[in-house]
Scaffold this active site. Structure first.
Site, PDB file in Angstrom:
ATOM      1  N   GLY A  48       0.824  -1.201   0.000  1.00  0.00           N
ATOM      2  CA  GLY A  48       0.000   0.000   0.000  1.00  0.00           C
ATOM      3  C   GLY A  48       0.857   1.249   0.000  1.00  0.00           C
ATOM      4  N   CYS A  49       0.295   2.354   0.441  1.00  0.00           N
ATOM      5  CA  CYS A  49       1.036   3.624   0.486  1.00  0.00           C
ATOM      6  C   CYS A  49       2.313   3.451   1.297  1.00  0.00           C
ATOM      7  CB  CYS A  49       0.164   4.721   1.092  1.00  0.00           C
ATOM      8  SG  CYS A  49       1.021   6.308   1.248  1.00  0.00           S
ATOM      9  N   PHE A  50       3.443   3.807   0.701  1.00  0.00           N
ATOM     10  CA  PHE A  50       4.715   3.495   1.349  1.00  0.00           C
ATOM     11  C   PHE A  50       5.058   4.365   2.550  1.00  0.00           C
ATOM     12  CE2 PHE A  50       6.786   5.496  -2.744  1.00  0.00           C
ATOM     13  CZ  PHE A  50       6.298   6.754  -2.424  1.00  0.00           C
ATOM     14  N   TRP A  51       4.358   5.458   2.775  1.00  0.00           N
ATOM     15  CA  TRP A  51       4.672   6.313   3.923  1.00  0.00           C
ATOM     16  C   TRP A  51       4.556   5.559   5.248  1.00  0.00           C
ATOM     17  CZ3 TRP A  51       0.983  10.862   2.244  1.00  0.00           C
ATOM     18  CH2 TRP A  51       1.550  11.532   1.159  1.00  0.00           C
TER      19      TRP A  51
END
Length: 211
Positions: A59-62
């Site tokens: 998913g979103c890498f943050w």
């Protein structure tokens, strides 16, 4: 192993903080590396003696990066793009074009302190591996679940870990996580690196719990 379905890195990090870091130890500031400094970028391709690489997409890498940054034995992390067919893609291209890349996190770790299996355990906990090409509200091929293995040993560990998860009955739906050989890892733009840390995102949330 008991699989707790946090399903997102933020939930995992908040619960980890509230539990006093019992699942994994929090690192001191001195132990955390800034992935974007010039002298550190080389480590993500050539970690050096005694260190190993791992690469995950979830998913979103943050938030995924921040979850791995909290693990004792993780020496450095960086976010980037992997698994595609387009050379040196930008964030905008990954999001808007069919580059085939996933938002990925490269993890450099000391296997004497933390095992690859432990990293796999964290990987399963911080996202939903049963949703294809999406995580929560984020939809697109770049948000797919992938374990990029760097060796035959990592491949075997990943396959065994996935089988264990499937047999546990933790998820009603089939696990769709891809387990594939690592491909070119392109570093993401500087503003994406350690995004949660730079924005003080978690600190603000934790302060709200103390009020």
């Amino acid at each position: 192993m008991i699989y707790l379905k946090y399903n997102c890195p933020l939930t995992y990090l908040i619960l980890l903080k509230l539990e006093g870091g019992k699942t994994v130890e929090e690192k001191t500031d001195a132990e955390q590396r800034n992935a974007t400094s010039e002298e550190d970028t080389e480590i993500f391709e050539n970690p050096g003696e005694g260190l190993e690489k791992a690469t995950f997409a979830a998913g979103c890498f943050w938030g995924i990066e921040e979850a791995f940054r909290q693990i004792k034995g993780v020496v450095a992390t960086a976010v980037g793009y992997s698994g595609g067919h387009f050379k040196r893609p930008t964030y905008e291209q990954v999001c808007t074009l069919d580059t085939g890349h996933a938002e990925a996190v490269r993890v450099i770790f000391d296997p004497e302190i933390v095992s690859y299996k432990t990293l796999l355990d964290v990987f399963w906990k911080i996202h939903d591996p049963t949703t294809k090409d999406r995580q929560g509200p984020d939809v697109g091929k770049q948000y797919r679940s992938v374990i990029f293995y760097h060796s035959d040993e990592q491949k075997a560990a990943a396959l065994a870990s996935k089988e264990e998860l499937e047999k546990s009955g933790a998820f009603k739906n089939p696990v769709v996580t891809e387990i594939v050989p690592v491909s070119e890892f392109y570093m993401a733009e500087d503003y994406h690196q350690q995004y949660f840390e730079k924005k003080g995102f978690l600190q603000n949330i934790f302060r709200s719990f103390k009020k």
